[in-house]
Design a protein around this motif. Sequence first.
Motif, PDB file in Angstrom:
ATOM      1  N   HIS A 166       0.818  -1.208   0.000  1.00 10.34           N
ATOM      2  CA  HIS A 166       0.000   0.000   0.000  1.00 10.34           C
ATOM      3  C   HIS A 166       0.857   1.266   0.000  1.00 10.34           C
ATOM      4  O   HIS A 166       0.532   2.233  -0.696  1.00 10.34           O
ATOM      5  N   LEU A 167       1.951   1.251   0.741  1.00  8.35           N
ATOM      6  CA  LEU A 167       2.842   2.415   0.739  1.00  8.35           C
ATOM      7  C   LEU A 167       3.488   2.615  -0.628  1.00  8.35           C
ATOM      8  O   LEU A 167       3.695   3.747  -1.068  1.00  8.35           O
ATOM      9  N   LYS A 168       3.790   1.515  -1.305  1.00 10.79           N
ATOM     10  CA  LYS A 168       4.346   1.612  -2.661  1.00 10.79           C
ATOM     11  C   LYS A 168       3.339   2.286  -3.598  1.00 10.79           C
ATOM     12  O   LYS A 168       3.702   3.159  -4.392  1.00 10.79           O
ATOM     13  N   GLU A 169       2.084   1.909  -3.486  1.00  9.67           N
ATOM     14  CA  GLU A 169       1.052   2.518  -4.333  1.00  9.67           C
ATOM     15  C   GLU A 169       0.872   4.002  -4.024  1.00  9.67           C
ATOM     16  O   GLU A 169       0.731   4.817  -4.935  1.00  9.67           O
ATOM     17  N   LEU A 170       0.878   4.364  -2.742  1.00  5.34           N
ATOM     18  CA  LEU A 170       0.754   5.771  -2.363  1.00  5.34           C
ATOM     19  C   LEU A 170       1.963   6.576  -2.823  1.00  5.34           C
ATOM     20  O   LEU A 170       1.826   7.723  -3.263  1.00  5.34           O
ATOM     21  N   THR A 171       3.140   5.972  -2.739  1.00  3.19           N
ATOM     22  CA  THR A 171       4.361   6.637  -3.206  1.00  3.19           C
ATOM     23  C   THR A 171       4.310   6.833  -4.711  1.00  3.19           C
ATOM     24  O   THR A 171       4.625   7.927  -5.224  1.00  3.19           O
ATOM     25  N   HIS A 172       3.909   5.795  -5.438  1.00  7.26           N
ATOM     26  CA  HIS A 172       3.812   5.877  -6.896  1.00  7.26           C
ATOM     27  C   HIS A 172       2.830   6.974  -7.325  1.00  7.26           C
ATOM     28  O   HIS A 172       3.054   7.653  -8.333  1.00  7.26           O
ATOM     29  N   ALA A 173       1.762   7.158  -6.549  1.00  5.92           N
ATOM     30  CA  ALA A 173       0.765   8.184  -6.870  1.00  5.92           C
ATOM     31  C   ALA A 173       1.212   9.571  -6.418  1.00  5.92           C
ATOM     32  O   ALA A 173       0.511  10.557  -6.661  1.00  5.92           O
ATOM     33  N   GLY A 174       2.378   9.670  -5.770  1.00  2.37           N
ATOM     34  CA  GLY A 174       2.885  10.960  -5.328  1.00  2.37           C
ATOM     35  C   GLY A 174       2.256  11.477  -4.055  1.00  2.37           C
ATOM     36  O   GLY A 174       2.397  12.649  -3.719  1.00  2.37           O
ATOM     37  N   LEU A 175       1.563  10.617  -3.313  1.00  4.88           N
ATOM     38  CA  LEU A 175       0.864  11.044  -2.105  1.00  4.88           C
ATOM     39  C   LEU A 175       1.702  10.923  -0.840  1.00  4.88           C
ATOM     40  O   LEU A 175       1.412  11.576   0.160  1.00  4.88           O
ATOM     41  N   VAL A 176       2.705  10.074  -0.851  1.00  6.09           N
ATOM     42  CA  VAL A 176       3.622   9.962   0.279  1.00  6.09           C
ATOM     43  C   VAL A 176       5.049   9.948  -0.251  1.00  6.09           C
ATOM     44  O   VAL A 176       5.290   9.601  -1.409  1.00  6.09           O
ATOM     45  N   ALA A 177       5.965  10.324   0.628  1.00  9.80           N
ATOM     46  CA  ALA A 177       7.384  10.332   0.262  1.00  9.80           C
ATOM     47  C   ALA A 177       8.169   9.591   1.342  1.00  9.80           C
ATOM     48  O   ALA A 177       8.045   9.919   2.520  1.00  9.80           O
ATOM     49  N   PRO A 178       8.954   8.598   0.927  1.00 10.77           N
ATOM     50  CA  PRO A 178       9.809   7.912   1.900  1.00 10.77           C
ATOM     51  C   PRO A 178      11.152   8.613   2.022  1.00 10.77           C
ATOM     52  O   PRO A 178      11.630   9.243   1.086  1.00 10.77           O
ATOM     53  N   ARG A 179      11.739   8.509   3.207  1.00 11.20           N
ATOM     54  CA  ARG A 179      13.099   9.009   3.407  1.00 11.20           C
ATOM     55  C   ARG A 179      13.807   8.079   4.385  1.00 11.20           C
ATOM     56  O   ARG A 179      13.181   7.525   5.281  1.00 11.20           O
ATOM     57  N   GLN A 180      15.078   7.917   4.160  1.00 10.34           N
ATOM     58  CA  GLN A 180      15.893   7.065   5.028  1.00 10.34           C
ATOM     59  C   GLN A 180      16.269   7.854   6.268  1.00 10.34           C
ATOM     60  O   GLN A 180      16.715   8.995   6.174  1.00 10.34           O
ATOM     61  N   GLN A 181      16.067   7.267   7.425  1.00  4.85           N
ATOM     62  CA  GLN A 181      16.481   7.885   8.681  1.00  4.85           C
ATOM     63  C   GLN A 181      17.136   6.794   9.520  1.00  4.85           C
ATOM     64  O   GLN A 181      16.442   5.978  10.126  1.00  4.85           O
ATOM     65  N   GLY A 182      18.455   6.771   9.469  1.00  6.39           N
ATOM     66  CA  GLY A 182      19.169   5.673  10.130  1.00  6.39           C
ATOM     67  C   GLY A 182      18.842   4.371   9.424  1.00  6.39           C
ATOM     68  O   GLY A 182      18.950   4.265   8.210  1.00  6.39           O
ATOM     69  N   ARG A 183      18.397   3.407  10.176  1.00 12.78           N
ATOM     70  CA  ARG A 183      18.043   2.122   9.561  1.00 12.78           C
ATOM     71  C   ARG A 183      16.561   2.006   9.239  1.00 12.78           C
ATOM     72  O   ARG A 183      16.092   0.961   8.808  1.00 12.78           O
ATOM     73  N   TYR A 184      15.830   3.093   9.449  1.00 11.25           N
ATOM     74  CA  TYR A 184      14.385   3.088   9.203  1.00 11.25           C
ATOM     75  C   TYR A 184      14.050   3.869   7.945  1.00 11.25           C
ATOM     76  O   TYR A 184      14.744   4.808   7.569  1.00 11.25           O
ATOM     77  N   ILE A 185      12.939   3.505   7.346  1.00 13.79           N
ATOM     78  CA  ILE A 185      12.356   4.304   6.271  1.00 13.79           C
ATOM     79  C   ILE A 185      11.155   5.007   6.875  1.00 13.79           C
ATOM     80  O   ILE A 185      10.266   4.366   7.429  1.00 13.79           O
ATOM     81  N   ILE A 186      11.181   6.315   6.792  1.00 17.88           N
ATOM     82  CA  ILE A 186      10.110   7.144   7.334  1.00 17.88           C
ATOM     83  C   ILE A 186       9.251   7.621   6.164  1.00 17.88           C
ATOM     84  O   ILE A 186       9.779   8.094   5.154  1.00 17.88           O
ATOM     85  N   TYR A 187       7.948   7.489   6.315  1.00 25.47           N
ATOM     86  CA  TYR A 187       7.011   7.931   5.281  1.00 25.47           C
ATOM     87  C   TYR A 187       6.270   9.169   5.783  1.00 25.47           C
ATOM     88  O   TYR A 187       5.872   9.239   6.939  1.00 25.47           O
ATOM     89  N   ALA A 188       6.099  10.143   4.897  1.00 23.82           N
ATOM     90  CA  ALA A 188       5.362  11.362   5.222  1.00 23.82           C
ATOM     91  C   ALA A 188       4.402  11.678   4.077  1.00 23.82           C
ATOM     92  O   ALA A 188       4.703  11.407   2.908  1.00 23.82           O
ATOM     93  N   ALA A 189       3.260  12.223   4.439  1.00 21.01           N
ATOM     94  CA  ALA A 189       2.276  12.623   3.430  1.00 21.01           C
ATOM     95  C   ALA A 189       2.822  13.800   2.635  1.00 21.01           C
ATOM     96  O   ALA A 189       3.486  14.687   3.175  1.00 21.01           O
ATOM     97  N   ARG A 190       2.563  13.785   1.339  1.00 23.60           N
ATOM     98  CA  ARG A 190       2.957  14.904   0.472  1.00 23.60           C
ATOM     99  C   ARG A 190       1.748  15.817   0.314  1.00 23.60           C
ATOM    100  O   ARG A 190       0.940  15.661  -0.601  1.00 23.60           O
ATOM    101  N   VAL A 191       1.651  16.757   1.220  1.00 19.51           N
ATOM    102  CA  VAL A 191       0.500  17.664   1.245  1.00 19.51           C
ATOM    103  C   VAL A 191       0.451  18.508  -0.020  1.00 19.51           C
ATOM    104  O   VAL A 191      -0.628  18.867  -0.491  1.00 19.51           O
ATOM    105  N   ASP A 192       1.621  18.789  -0.613  1.00 13.30           N
ATOM    106  CA  ASP A 192       1.644  19.571  -1.847  1.00 13.30           C
ATOM    107  C   ASP A 192       0.878  18.864  -2.960  1.00 13.30           C
ATOM    108  O   ASP A 192       0.175  19.502  -3.750  1.00 13.30           O
TER     109      ASP A 192
END
Length: 106
Positions: free
Chosen positions: A52-78
């Motif tokens: 589901h996160l892959k689909e949201l990322t592909h649609a441009g609605l969320v953005a993942p970022r690496q933070q240490g050993r974790y991947i953090i996802y944030a909503a792309r409000v823009d």
Amino acid sequence: MQTNLAIAALAALAQESRFAAFRLLVQAGPQGQSASSIAASLQMPASSLSFHLKELTHAGLVAPRQQGRYIIYAARVDTVHRLLDFLAASCGDAGVRAMQEQLAAV
């Protein structure tokens, strides 16, 4: 926003689990949440959430970022704002104002 991008965003949100994950990330704000935190909050298996996160990322609605050993996802409000602007231009302002009020209540 192009029509195909708007359709991709709307299609991504048109699934219950993806919408729940997106809503959670909107509530989390710009700091976002780790995938494991999202999975725990939604009581969802990690493998399902990953899809589901892959689909949201592909649609441009969320953005993942690496933070240490974790991947953090944030909503792309823009992206949401561009989608609402597109819908206002295509469908009229009254319907978009209602959607904006619903998103603000999230």
